[in-house]
Design an enzyme around this catalytic site. Structure first.
Site, PDB file in Angstrom:
ATOM      1  N   MET A  46      -8.053   1.330   1.440  1.00  0.00           N
ATOM      2  CA  MET A  46      -6.598   1.334   1.409  1.00  0.00           C
ATOM      3  C   MET A  46      -6.160   2.759   1.093  1.00  0.00           C
ATOM      4  O   MET A  46      -6.313   3.241  -0.018  1.00  0.00           O
ATOM      5  CB  MET A  46      -6.089   0.343   0.356  1.00  0.00           C
ATOM      6  CG  MET A  46      -4.609   0.094   0.402  1.00  0.00           C
ATOM      7  SD  MET A  46      -4.128  -1.246  -0.723  1.00  0.00           S
ATOM      8  CE  MET A  46      -4.814  -2.668   0.124  1.00  0.00           C
ATOM      9  N   GLU A  47      -5.626   3.445   2.107  1.00  0.00           N
ATOM     10  CA  GLU A  47      -5.360   4.877   1.976  1.00  0.00           C
ATOM     11  C   GLU A  47      -3.868   5.162   1.864  1.00  0.00           C
ATOM     12  O   GLU A  47      -3.075   4.747   2.712  1.00  0.00           O
ATOM     13  CB  GLU A  47      -5.955   5.624   3.182  1.00  0.00           C
ATOM     14  CG  GLU A  47      -5.837   7.136   3.060  1.00  0.00           C
ATOM     15  CD  GLU A  47      -6.727   7.881   4.036  1.00  0.00           C
ATOM     16  OE1 GLU A  47      -6.595   9.113   4.123  1.00  0.00           O
ATOM     17  OE2 GLU A  47      -7.562   7.238   4.713  1.00  0.00           O
ATOM     18  N   VAL A  48      -3.515   5.887   0.794  1.00  0.00           N
ATOM     19  CA  VAL A  48      -2.152   6.362   0.530  1.00  0.00           C
ATOM     20  C   VAL A  48      -1.140   5.215   0.654  1.00  0.00           C
ATOM     21  O   VAL A  48      -0.184   5.292   1.409  1.00  0.00           O
ATOM     22  CB  VAL A  48      -1.777   7.553   1.446  1.00  0.00           C
ATOM     23  CG1 VAL A  48      -0.523   8.240   0.905  1.00  0.00           C
ATOM     24  CG2 VAL A  48      -2.903   8.566   1.539  1.00  0.00           C
TER      25      VAL A  48
END
Length: 263
Positions: A154-156
């Site tokens: 789960m990125e940014v």
């Protein structure tokens, strides 16, 4: 002890895990020495060396976006990586592809939020700032979980949204800039080491200044090479201890033979 997929899943909510994206065996070996739980790399040319350098660390091999255009191609690449010693497979393709991997027993890691490989469509930005977007993220996570993914990067993603989703999915949630309330904290080794002179992402943190060290080493290399060149030009290299003098009688006879053999 190397964490297998079932160990990682059992540690959800028990303790934070750590993950580093490594570029080669030196970083992998150091990560294992430091107790990092998971290393990840998509470098096919370095895969065997990375595995050999960190045999006691969970190794997630990344399928490169665009190299595999359907389930069959992704599955072949995943099986090849598992045969080469990988423990899990990162794949940022659709849930349909993830489902194909999971159906054959491949422990697959999906990706939501900012997916750099797909930023042509979204731009490089944070995700989950609006109710609609947070809902979409939740649906994407549910789709991956239903497809059989064991984990999701789960990125940014807005931290409260990431935390809420992480607490409601059985998957291991790997935070890349999505806050400290997910299951795994993930950074690139080059950022942690301060290896790059480029602007780092906001979520990254350098714990060393390898860029300055590399610059210093570059200057020392160049100085050593320049000294060698100067010595070769002024005749101080090679010196007597660095050459084989030979037997004077034998070399004298050879020179006389050369003179006599000239046409």
């Amino acid at each position: 002890m190397k964490l297998e997929v079932h160990h990682i899943r059992a540690l959800k909510g028990v303790r934070q895990l750590t993950e580093l994206n490594v570029t080669g065996p030196d970083q992998a070996h150091a990560a294992q020495a430091a107790g990092i739980d998971i290393i990840v790399s998509g470098r096919l040319d370095q895969r065997a060396a990375i595995r050999a350098a960190a045999p006691g660390t969970h190794f997630c091999f990344g399928l490169i976006h665009g190299h595999h255009v359907n389930t069959d191609q992704a599955l072949r690449a995943a099986f090849d990586a598992l045969d080469a010693g990988a423990d899990s497979i990162y794949c940022c393709l659709s849930p349909r592809i993830i489902e194909g991997l999971a159906r054959e027993g491949v422990p697959a890691v999906g990706h939501v939020g900012l997916v750099p490989q797909k930023a042509r469509l979204t731009g490089f930005r944070a995700f989950g700032k609006t109710l609609e977007e947070a809902q979409r993220l939740w649906r994407e996570v549910c789709d991956l979980e239903q497809a059989g993914a064991v984990a999701v990067e789960m990125e940014v993603v807005v931290e409260p949204v990431a935390a809420a989703i992480s607490s409601r999915t059985a998957m291991t949630v790997i935070s890349m800039g999505s806050g400290g309330r997910c299951d795994v904290q993930y950074l690139f080794a080059v950022d942690v080491l301060g290896e790059t002179t480029a602007r780092m992402p906001r979520h990254a943190r350098a714990y060393a200044d390898f860029a300055a060290e590399y610059a210093r080493l570059h200057d020392r290399r160049a100085a050593a090479f320049a000294a060698f060149r100067a010595a070769a030009l002024d005749g101080s290299y090679p010196a007597a201890p660095e050459v084989v003098a030979g037997n004077p009688a034998e070399t004298g006879a050879f020179r006389a033979w050369l003179e006599g053999s000239r046409p």
